[in-house]
Design a protein around this motif. Structure first.
Motif, PDB file in Angstrom:
ATOM      1  N   ARG A 109       0.829  -1.201   0.000  1.00  0.00           N
ATOM      2  CA  ARG A 109       0.000   0.000   0.000  1.00  0.00           C
ATOM      3  C   ARG A 109       0.877   1.270   0.000  1.00  0.00           C
ATOM      4  NH1 ARG A 109      -4.779   0.762   1.964  1.00  0.00           N
ATOM      5  NH2 ARG A 109      -5.305  -0.599   0.245  1.00  0.00           N
ATOM      6  N   TYR A 110       1.876   1.304   0.878  1.00  0.00           N
ATOM      7  CA  TYR A 110       2.784   2.461   0.894  1.00  0.00           C
ATOM      8  C   TYR A 110       3.382   2.680  -0.500  1.00  0.00           C
ATOM      9  CZ  TYR A 110       3.189   3.367   6.004  1.00  0.00           C
ATOM     10  OH  TYR A 110       2.965   3.736   7.310  1.00  0.00           O
ATOM     11  N   GLN A 112       2.359   1.750  -3.432  1.00  0.00           N
ATOM     12  CA  GLN A 112       1.379   2.175  -4.442  1.00  0.00           C
ATOM     13  C   GLN A 112       1.007   3.648  -4.301  1.00  0.00           C
ATOM     14  OE1 GLN A 112      -1.827  -0.473  -3.724  1.00  0.00           O
ATOM     15  NE2 GLN A 112      -0.962  -2.141  -4.938  1.00  0.00           N
ATOM     16  N   TYR A 113       1.328   4.239  -3.156  1.00  0.00           N
ATOM     17  CA  TYR A 113       1.086   5.665  -2.951  1.00  0.00           C
ATOM     18  C   TYR A 113       2.372   6.495  -3.077  1.00  0.00           C
ATOM     19  CZ  TYR A 113      -3.881   5.606  -1.858  1.00  0.00           C
ATOM     20  OH  TYR A 113      -5.257   5.523  -1.961  1.00  0.00           O
ATOM     21  N   PHE A 294      -8.510   9.640  -3.850  1.00  0.00           N
ATOM     22  CA  PHE A 294      -7.131   9.334  -3.434  1.00  0.00           C
ATOM     23  C   PHE A 294      -7.108   8.862  -1.985  1.00  0.00           C
ATOM     24  CE2 PHE A 294      -2.633  10.442  -2.483  1.00  0.00           C
ATOM     25  CZ  PHE A 294      -2.026   9.757  -3.532  1.00  0.00           C
ATOM     26  N   ALA A 298      -7.372   4.230  -0.204  1.00  0.00           N
ATOM     27  CA  ALA A 298      -6.498   3.659   0.822  1.00  0.00           C
ATOM     28  C   ALA A 298      -7.291   2.942   1.909  1.00  0.00           C
ATOM     29  CB  ALA A 298      -5.633   4.763   1.441  1.00  0.00           C
ATOM     30  N   GLY A 361      -0.360   5.974   3.145  1.00  0.00           N
ATOM     31  CA  GLY A 361      -0.500   6.314   1.729  1.00  0.00           C
ATOM     32  C   GLY A 361      -1.089   7.709   1.589  1.00  0.00           C
ATOM     33  N   TRP A 362      -2.290   7.877   2.030  1.00  0.00           N
ATOM     34  CA  TRP A 362      -2.930   9.194   2.040  1.00  0.00           C
ATOM     35  C   TRP A 362      -2.180  10.159   2.964  1.00  0.00           C
ATOM     36  CZ3 TRP A 362      -6.012  13.108   0.751  1.00  0.00           C
ATOM     37  CH2 TRP A 362      -6.414  13.991   1.756  1.00  0.00           C
ATOM     38  N   HIS A 365       0.872  12.259   1.706  1.00  0.00           N
ATOM     39  CA  HIS A 365       0.589  13.385   0.806  1.00  0.00           C
ATOM     40  C   HIS A 365      -0.084  14.526   1.578  1.00  0.00           C
ATOM     41  CE1 HIS A 365       1.871  11.192  -2.788  1.00  0.00           C
ATOM     42  NE2 HIS A 365       1.473  10.137  -2.096  1.00  0.00           N
ATOM     43  N   ARG A 424       0.056  13.893  -5.599  1.00  0.00           N
ATOM     44  CA  ARG A 424      -0.970  12.842  -5.675  1.00  0.00           C
ATOM     45  C   ARG A 424      -1.241  12.400  -7.110  1.00  0.00           C
ATOM     46  NH1 ARG A 424      -4.815  15.978  -1.195  1.00  0.00           N
ATOM     47  NH2 ARG A 424      -2.994  16.455   0.083  1.00  0.00           N
ATOM     48  N   PRO A 438       0.262   3.071  -9.690  1.00  0.00           N
ATOM     49  CA  PRO A 438      -0.331   3.678  -8.486  1.00  0.00           C
ATOM     50  C   PRO A 438      -1.584   2.905  -8.045  1.00  0.00           C
ATOM     51  CG  PRO A 438      -0.097   5.293 -10.268  1.00  0.00           C
ATOM     52  CD  PRO A 438       0.232   3.954 -10.849  1.00  0.00           C
ATOM     53  N   GLN A 441      -5.169   5.930  -9.560  1.00  0.00           N
ATOM     54  CA  GLN A 441      -4.680   6.892 -10.558  1.00  0.00           C
ATOM     55  C   GLN A 441      -5.781   7.928 -10.769  1.00  0.00           C
ATOM     56  OE1 GLN A 441      -3.306   5.638 -14.480  1.00  0.00           O
ATOM     57  NE2 GLN A 441      -1.614   7.086 -14.233  1.00  0.00           N
TER      58      GLN A 441
END
Ligand SMILES: [Zn+2]
Length: 446
Positions: A109-110, A112-113, A294, A298, A361-362, A365, A424, A438, A441
């Motif tokens: 997950r991390y 992919q972000y 976005f 997650a 992930g979120w 950002h 993002r 990602p 996306q």
């Protein structure tokens, strides 16, 4: 399985390893803080940056796969120097959540972000060392895991997180602390973690003799130490005893000249984790965040639904500490700006994965956005999140995009120096030269 099939599968699993890849035409932010390079050429070979420079000055190797990234921006992968894995499963803290399966899913997950490295800062079962070591030998994908092992907490005190008994130490005195640090050192952790806080007056704080002994023993074993902090006075005591990093903002009052002098003299790193305080109320203050694909990407849909309920809103608003948490965020924002301006080492972290609202992930950002709201320039925020964290970790192979470094980078559809939220707009993520799509996306990133 026959050998040809195995070879074919290996190629499918890591298509980018076998070839030299050239990305050309993007704006390059290299993580050093220097002005971006327009129309750059990045040559990736064997998981590393073979060459990087301006178009026309870099020789494109024969037979390389050339990727046109004109109009895009390339920046180093984010390095979260304060995260957690294996604590939250299905939107809830679970004492039995630290399994190989969950840790691997969270590293994916991390990645992919766009978070290509993460320091899991305490509350790790010993299994975390195995995952790290297997990953370093190439067996496990996802964000590169750095681990601080279990960490040193307080009996009946911080950290107040439900975990298994083999997930944190709670020494009763300095001797026990030193012995537990020696046990930790036998596993070769990437950092040691301490918790020095009373959590808004709720718990007894760590005895200063305990943290002094723990820091001393860690340094004897050549291990750097990061501490959870809240209060200015505790930060000064910890730095006086040699702590290498403050893992949260100082949030009780403004930082002063004495602290700045101490941090600069010792080269102490500062990780603001502004999103820690904000996450306590953000989804109630700004429910529209839950509509952001976005963020939603997650979380499981049922977890999103839970955050939309009146029960969740009432629970947040009923927290007697809420006004103090809001004030803490205000202090944290002023303090990170003051320390950045003073030239203190700033690294980057979020404490994501520690509880359900610290959304891995979120959060990374969002943290960049909060740092810019606090007054850092977008460039300063990006440098903290790349070179700054790499320096704190002592990971010399990453953090900037220079010849010989790991090919850990993000391709973005828009320039984050224009708007930090453009981090993002992930087009692709490259981790050790391996291209990853990602997790979400955004339409605006196509
Ligand atoms: Zn933490």
């Amino acid at each position: 399985m026959n050998r040809t099939l195995l070879a074919a599968l290996a190629l499918i699993a890591s298509p980018s390893y076998a070839e030299v890849v050239v990305l050309q035409g993007a704006r390059l932010i290299d993580g050093t803080g220097k002005a971006p390079l327009e129309n750059a050429v990045v040559v990736v070979d064997g998981g590393r940056i073979a060459t990087v420079g301006a178009a026309g000055k870099v020789k494109v190797p024969q037979g390389a796969r050339v990727v046109d990234v004109s109009g895009r921006t390339i920046m180093p992968g984010l390095i979260n120097a304060h995260g957690h894995v294996g604590l939250v499963v299905g939107g809830q803290n679970k004492a039995d959540g630290y399994t190989k399966e969950n840790v691997q899913a969270q590293l994916a997950r991390y990645e992919q972000y766009g978070v290509t490295s993460v320091l899991s800062l305490g509350l790790n079962r010993d299994l975390g060392y195995e995952v790290r070591d297997q990953q370093r030998s190439g067996a496990i994908p996802g964000a590169s895991l750095f681990t601080a092992g279990r960490g040193i907490g307080v009996p009946d005190g911080a950290p107040p997180v439900p975990v298994a008994p083999d997930q944190v130490y709670r020494p009763k005195n300095a001797e026990e602390a030193a012995a537990e640090v020696r046990e930790t050192a036998s596993h070769h952790p990437d950092y040691l973690k301490l918790w020095v806080d009373d959590v808004y007056g709720k718990f007894p704080k760590m005895d200063p003799k305990v943290f002094k002994a723990a820091i001393g023993e860690a340094h004897k074993n050549k291990i750097k130490v990061a501490s959870h902090v809240f209060y200015l006075a505790d930060a000064k005591a910890l730095i006086g005893d040699g702590v290498d990093a403050l893992a949260h903002s100082i949030r009780d009052q403004p930082v002063d000249a004495a602290l700045v002098a101490q941090m600069k003299k010792r080269g102490t790193f500062y990780v603001a984790t502004l999103s820690v305080d904000e996450s306590a109320f953000a989804l109630v203050d700004e429910p529209a965040l839950l509509d952001d694909p976005f963020l939603a990407g997650a979380l499981a849909p049922e977890v999103i639904q839970r955050f939309r309920t009146p029960e969740y809103r009432d629970k947040v608003n009923a927290d007697p500490n809420l006004p103090r948490i809001r004030a803490a965020l205000g202090n944290g924002m002023k303090n990170v700006k003051a320390l950045q301006d003073a030239g203190v080492n700033i690294a980057f972290g979020t404490d994501s994965g520690a509880n359900p609202v610290r959304i891995a992930g979120w959060a990374e950002h969002r943290e960049l956005e909060l740092l810019v709201r606090a007054g850092l320039t977008p460039m300063a925020a990006l440098v903290a999140a790349t070179r700054g964290s790499a320096k704190m970790l002592g990971a010399q192979d990453r953090g900037t995009l220079e010849k010989g470094k790991r090919a850990d980078f993000l391709v973005l559809a828009a320039n984050p120096l224009d708007d930090i939220r453009n981090t993002r707009k992930l087009v692709s993520i490259w981790n050790g030269g391996r291209e990853v799509q990602p997790g979400v996306q955004l339409a605006s990133a196509r």
